[in-house]
Design a protein around this motif. Structure first.
Motif, PDB file in Angstrom:
ATOM      1  N   THR A   7      -5.771  -8.438   8.353  1.00  0.00           N
ATOM      2  CA  THR A   7      -6.044  -7.040   8.818  1.00  0.00           C
ATOM      3  C   THR A   7      -4.282  -6.605   8.761  1.00  0.00           C
ATOM      4  OG1 THR A   7      -7.134  -7.748  11.332  1.00  0.00           O
ATOM      5  CG2 THR A   7      -5.278  -5.482  11.388  1.00  0.00           C
ATOM      6  N   MET A   8      -3.062  -7.044   8.368  1.00  0.00           N
ATOM      7  CA  MET A   8      -1.594  -6.873   7.842  1.00  0.00           C
ATOM      8  C   MET A   8      -2.437  -6.335   6.347  1.00  0.00           C
ATOM      9  SD  MET A   8       1.501  -8.808   6.692  1.00  0.00           S
ATOM     10  CE  MET A   8       0.404  -9.738   5.562  1.00  0.00           C
ATOM     11  N   TYR A   9      -2.663  -7.185   5.126  1.00  0.00           N
ATOM     12  CA  TYR A   9      -3.339  -7.011   3.848  1.00  0.00           C
ATOM     13  C   TYR A   9      -4.036  -5.443   3.410  1.00  0.00           C
ATOM     14  CZ  TYR A   9      -3.837  -7.826  -0.857  1.00  0.00           C
ATOM     15  OH  TYR A   9      -3.743  -8.053  -2.063  1.00  0.00           O
ATOM     16  N   GLU A  10      -5.101  -5.256   4.743  1.00  0.00           N
ATOM     17  CA  GLU A  10      -6.069  -4.117   4.639  1.00  0.00           C
ATOM     18  C   GLU A  10      -5.007  -3.016   4.373  1.00  0.00           C
ATOM     19  OE1 GLU A  10      -9.565  -4.636   6.348  1.00  0.00           O
ATOM     20  OE2 GLU A  10     -10.503  -5.506   4.420  1.00  0.00           O
ATOM     21  N   THR A  16      -2.590   3.256  -0.365  1.00  0.00           N
ATOM     22  CA  THR A  16      -1.110   3.714  -0.019  1.00  0.00           C
ATOM     23  C   THR A  16      -0.221   3.274  -1.205  1.00  0.00           C
ATOM     24  OG1 THR A  16      -0.659   1.318   0.659  1.00  0.00           O
ATOM     25  CG2 THR A  16      -1.474   1.957   2.558  1.00  0.00           C
ATOM     26  N   VAL A  17       0.755   4.657  -0.581  1.00  0.00           N
ATOM     27  CA  VAL A  17       1.947   3.573  -1.797  1.00  0.00           C
ATOM     28  C   VAL A  17       2.237   2.413  -2.719  1.00  0.00           C
ATOM     29  CG1 VAL A  17       4.472   4.416  -2.000  1.00  0.00           C
ATOM     30  CG2 VAL A  17       3.535   6.309  -1.315  1.00  0.00           C
ATOM     31  N   LEU A  18       2.388   1.646  -1.368  1.00  0.00           N
ATOM     32  CA  LEU A  18       2.769   0.641  -1.812  1.00  0.00           C
ATOM     33  C   LEU A  18       1.131  -0.311  -2.340  1.00  0.00           C
ATOM     34  CD1 LEU A  18       4.808  -2.517  -0.935  1.00  0.00           C
ATOM     35  CD2 LEU A  18       3.189  -2.436   1.309  1.00  0.00           C
ATOM     36  N   PRO A  45      -1.574 -13.026  -2.473  1.00  0.00           N
ATOM     37  CA  PRO A  45      -1.654 -11.385  -2.357  1.00  0.00           C
ATOM     38  C   PRO A  45      -0.919 -11.533  -1.469  1.00  0.00           C
ATOM     39  CG  PRO A  45      -4.122 -11.856  -3.106  1.00  0.00           C
ATOM     40  CD  PRO A  45      -3.836 -13.266  -2.614  1.00  0.00           C
ATOM     41  N   ALA A  46      -1.325 -11.567   0.179  1.00  0.00           N
ATOM     42  CA  ALA A  46      -0.206 -11.519   0.839  1.00  0.00           C
ATOM     43  C   ALA A  46       0.963 -11.696   0.765  1.00  0.00           C
ATOM     44  CB  ALA A  46      -1.071 -11.742   2.529  1.00  0.00           C
ATOM     45  N   THR A  73       0.587  -2.511  12.482  1.00  0.00           N
ATOM     46  CA  THR A  73      -0.687  -2.970  12.589  1.00  0.00           C
ATOM     47  C   THR A  73      -1.658  -3.052  13.862  1.00  0.00           C
ATOM     48  OG1 THR A  73       0.180  -5.660  12.717  1.00  0.00           O
ATOM     49  CG2 THR A  73      -0.507  -4.679  10.339  1.00  0.00           C
ATOM     50  N   ASP A  74      -2.214  -3.059  13.876  1.00  0.00           N
ATOM     51  CA  ASP A  74      -3.054  -2.998  15.129  1.00  0.00           C
ATOM     52  C   ASP A  74      -4.074  -4.001  15.607  1.00  0.00           C
ATOM     53  OD1 ASP A  74      -2.980   0.345  14.197  1.00  0.00           O
ATOM     54  OD2 ASP A  74      -5.029   0.039  13.915  1.00  0.00           O
ATOM     55  N   ALA A  75      -3.097  -4.730  15.281  1.00  0.00           N
ATOM     56  CA  ALA A  75      -4.119  -5.935  15.867  1.00  0.00           C
ATOM     57  C   ALA A  75      -2.907  -6.467  16.913  1.00  0.00           C
ATOM     58  CB  ALA A  75      -3.686  -7.207  15.073  1.00  0.00           C
TER      59      ALA A  75
END
Length: 428
Positions: A7-10, A16-18, A45-46, A73-75
C-alpha cells in the motif's frame, strides 16, 4: 510484498514526482540478480524508496519517518514497523544488493550527466577521483567506548570515507569505519577489495595530506599506472631537485615554480609545484603525475573541495549527520543510500533543466557576484577556469525543497513548469 508495504509503495509511486525521481534507481535495481520474494515484509524497491525519501526529507529519526508514512497511506496500521525496517538496515544481503544496484546506477549517471573535466587537455578521458573522511554522530542506541575508556571507538564518531568522481560531480562509493583508525589505513583496506576504484588503470587521485604515503602511491603507479595529487608535507625530505620548465600560458597563471624532486621516502620521481592564488594564498602541490600542465595540477586539487560541498549537503540537507543504526552494516547502507540520493538528484535536475534548456541561474548569479567582489573590484586576475568550469558543484537546495514538498503530487509537465522551473530561475 506485504499488504502494508505494498500500500505504501503503490501510494508513493503511483505516477508521482517521487516515481519520476526514483525511476533510475528502480531501473538499476532491476538489473541486479536477486530473489524478490526473499524480503517479504519490506521488499528492496520499498527499502530503497524509504531510504532515499528519508535522506531527501532530512528525517532525523526513524520514528518520525514511520509516522509520516502512516499519515500518507490509507492503511489502518503503519505501512512498515520499526523492527522490520531496523532489521533491513542491518541485513548484509540487502547491503550486497544495494551495492550492486548503485554499481548499475553510476554508469547510467556517467552516460547522462555532463563531463565536468571535458575542457581540460591532457586527461584523455582518465578517471579523476577525490577522497576525504567525514564524521557523523553515533546512533542514540550506540554506546561509544573510546581508547581513553578502554575501547576502540573513534572519539570523532563514525568515519565516512567517500570516493568522489570529479568528472561526474558526485560520490560513487564509500567505506564506513566505526573504530579508531586512520583514514589511510581504511583507504589501504579499500585498495585490496576486488571492485575497488584503486584498481582502475590510469586513474588520477586528488587527496589531502592525510593520504601522503609514498610507498603506497609508488606501488599504485607501478601496478595500475595511477597517479596522485596532494599537498606538500613538511616532514618529507628532498634529496635532489631539478627545475622543470613550463609554458607561460593562461593555464599556468599563478604557477611560479615546478620542480622534479627525489624524496627520501620514495623510489620514484615526483613534482613539487608552487602556486599562488589570485587572493595571494600560497600552495605547494606534490604529485607523481609527470605529464599534465602545472596549472591543471593546481586546478584539479582545488576541485577537491567539491567533495566538501557534497558532505555539506549530506549533513545539512540529508539525514547523514547522525547514524541511523548502531551496526556497521546499517551505517554503510545509510551512506550508500546517500550516494544514491545524490546521483538521483543530479539526474533529476539535469533532465528537467535540459528539457527547458535552462541552468541554475540563481547559482550562476551568485558566482558572478563573487567574481566581481573577489577579483574585479580588487583588480586581481580572474583564474582561467572560472569561465570554463561553470557547472554548479553543490546540489541546488531549491530542487531538494521542491522534491521534499511535492514528492507525492502527480507528475505532470504542468506541475514542473509551475513549481520547479521558477525555483531554478529566481528567488521566490
Amino acid at each position: 510484498m506485504s499488504c502494508r508495504s505494498e500500500t505504501m509503495y503503490e501510494t508513493l509511486m503511483n505516477k508521482t514526482v517521487l516515481a519520476d525521481f526514483l525511476a533510475p534507481a528502480i531501473t538499476a535495481l532491476g538489473k541486479v540478480r536477486h530473489n524478490p520474494q526473499r524480503f517479504k515484509s519490506l521488499p528492496m524497491p520499498a527499502f530503497i524508496l524509504a531510504g532515499c525519501l528519508r535522506h531527501l526529507q532530512g528525517m532525523k529519526t526513524l520514528r518520525e519517518q514511520i509516522q509520516q508514512l502512516f499519515h500518507l497511506t490509507d492503511a489502518d496500521c503503519v505501512p512498515v514497523a520499526r523492527s522490520p525496517y531496523s532489521d533491513a538496515l542491518s541485513s548484509e544481503p540487502r547491503k550486497t544488493i544495494l551495492e550492486q544496484a548503485l554499481a548499475k546506477l553510476v554508469p547510467q549517471a556517467r552516460t547522462q550527466l555532463p563531463d565536468r573535466l571535458q575542457q581540460l587537455n591532457g586527461l584523455q578521458g582518465r578517471a579523476v577521483y577525490a577522497t576525504d573522511g567525514s564524521y557523523q554522530s553515533e546512533s542514540a542506541h550506540y554506546r561509544r567506548c573510546t581508547p581513553k575508556q578502554g575501547g576502540g571507538d573513534n572519539p570523532k564518531g563514525h568515519m565516512m570515507l567517500a570516493f568522489y568522481d570529479v568528472r561526474l560531480g558526485a560520490p560513487v562509493d564509500v567505506r564506513v569505519e566505526t573504530q579508531n583508525r586512520h583514514e589511510m589505513l581504511v583507504f589501504k583496506d579499500y585498495s585490496k577489495e576486488s571492485y575497488s576504484l584503486l584498481r582502475q588503470r590510469k586513474a588520477l587521485w586528488v587527496v589531502d595530506r592525510a593520504f601522503v604515503d609514498m610507498p603506497f602511491w609508488d606501488a599504485q603507479k607501478r601496478r595500475y599506472r595511477q597517479t596522485v595529487i596532494t599537498r606538500w608535507k613538511e616532514n618529507l625530505v628532498i634529496e635532489d631537485s631539478t627545475v622543470k620548465s613550463f609554458d607561460e600560458t593562461i593555464i599556468n597563471e599563478g604557477v611560479y615554480d615546478d620542480e622534479e624532486v627525489t624524496l627520501k621516502a620514495s623510489s620514484e620521481r615526483w613534482r613539487l609545484i608552487s602556486y599562488q592564488s589570485p587572493e595571494g594564498t600560497y600552495f605547494q602541490f606534490l604529485t607523481n603525475e609527470m605529464d599534465l600542465e602545472s596549472g591543471v595540477i593546481a586546478f584539479l586539487y582545488l576541485r577537491r573541495w567539491d567533495e566538501e560541498k557534497c558532505y555539506d549537503t549530506w549533513k545539512n540537507d540529508f539525514a547523514s549527520d547522525k547514524a541511523w543504526s548502531k551496526r556497521h552494516t546499517g551505517i554503510t547502507q545509510q551512506a550508500l543510500l546517500a550516494i544514491m540520493t545524490s546521483l538521483l538528484l543530479l539526474l533529476f535536475a539535469h533532465h528537467h533543466q535540459g528539457h527547458w534548456k535552462i541552468v541554475d541561474e540563481k547559482s550562476l548569479k551568485k558566482q558572478d557576484a563573487r567574481i566581481d567582489q573577489r577579483y574585479v573590484r580588487h583588480e586581481q586576475r580572474i583564474p582561467w577556469h572560472i569561465f570554463s568550469y561553470r557547472a554548479v558543484s553543490k546540489i541546488s537546495r531549491q530542487i531538494i525543497r521542491f522534491l521534499k514538498h511535492c514528492f507525492l503530487k502527480k507528475s505532470s509537465s504542468g506541475l514542473y513548469e509551475r513549481q520547479l522551473k521558477p525555483l531554478l530561475l529566481r528567488y521566490l
